[in-house]
Design a protein around this motif. Structure first.
Motif, short mmCIF file in Angstrom:
data_model
loop_
_atom_site.label_atom_id
_atom_site.label_comp_id
_atom_site.label_asym_id
_atom_site.label_seq_id
_atom_site.Cartn_x
_atom_site.Cartn_y
_atom_site.Cartn_z
N ASP A 94 85.30 39.02 47.20
CA ASP A 94 86.36 39.97 47.53
C ASP A 94 86.66 40.88 46.34
O ASP A 94 87.30 40.46 45.38
CB ASP A 94 87.61 39.19 47.94
CG ASP A 94 88.75 40.09 48.36
OD1 ASP A 94 88.53 41.31 48.56
OD2 ASP A 94 89.88 39.58 48.48
N PRO A 95 86.22 42.14 46.40
CA PRO A 95 86.43 43.07 45.27
C PRO A 95 87.92 43.30 44.96
O PRO A 95 88.30 43.46 43.81
CB PRO A 95 85.77 44.37 45.72
CG PRO A 95 84.95 44.03 46.90
CD PRO A 95 85.46 42.75 47.47
N GLU A 96 88.74 43.29 45.98
CA GLU A 96 90.18 43.51 45.77
C GLU A 96 90.79 42.36 44.95
O GLU A 96 91.58 42.58 44.04
CB GLU A 96 90.88 43.63 47.12
CG GLU A 96 92.31 44.07 47.02
CD GLU A 96 92.91 44.32 48.39
OE1 GLU A 96 94.01 43.79 48.63
OE2 GLU A 96 92.29 45.02 49.19
N SER A 97 90.40 41.14 45.29
CA SER A 97 90.88 39.99 44.53
C SER A 97 90.38 40.03 43.10
O SER A 97 91.11 39.70 42.17
CB SER A 97 90.43 38.69 45.21
OG SER A 97 90.82 37.58 44.46
N LEU A 98 89.13 40.44 42.91
CA LEU A 98 88.58 40.55 41.56
C LEU A 98 89.39 41.53 40.72
O LEU A 98 89.71 41.25 39.56
CB LEU A 98 87.12 41.00 41.60
CG LEU A 98 86.09 39.95 41.95
CD1 LEU A 98 84.73 40.57 42.13
CD2 LEU A 98 86.05 38.87 40.90
#
Length: 133
Positions: free
Chosen positions: A94-98
């Protein structure tokens, strides 16, 4: 097999911890305790699976009091059970979580670096680890 006495093991674990902590945003829990890569891993794995056996195992260890200690125990658990690459890959989906957990210089935010790291970790699946958990 790699055992607790191996110098290479200590170097590997130090490098893994460095990667997981590099450019990690400082976060605090509700009670003010600093959150670490352990919290990132727990959140990432909770999103992807019902419950990760390693998270459950480490959480059940009463002797571990800090997120850093739990993170280290989790890395060892994953090495023994050949789950490190898969577990980390699930956390990196998940790029948003990263972006929530890491600043821009983190290698996990670069698709090329992320692929290289995961490729190297998948190669560790061929290595047998006999570590005290």
């Amino acid at each position: 097999p790699v055992t607790d006495g191996s110098r290479e093991l200590h170097s590997l674990c130090a490098q893994l911890e460095f990667l997981l902590q590099f450019d990690l945003k400082e976060k605090r829990s509700f009670f003010g305790q600093r959150r670490d890569y352990w919290d990132f891993l727990c959140q990432g794995l909770a999103r992807c699976r019902q419950e990760h056996e390693g998270v459950h195992f480490v959480s059940s260890l009463d002797k571990l009091k800090t997120p850093l200690g739990r993170g280290r125990a989790f890395l060892r658990y994953c090495l023994v059970h050949r789950q490190l690459a898969e577990s980390l890959q699930l956390c990196l989906l998940d790029p948003e979580s990263l972006r929530e957990w890491y600043y821009a210089r983190s290698p996990f935010l670069s698709p090329q670096h992320r692929a290289e790291i995961l490729g190297s970790l998948y190669e560790l699946d061929c290595v047998t680890f006999h570590l005290a958990l």
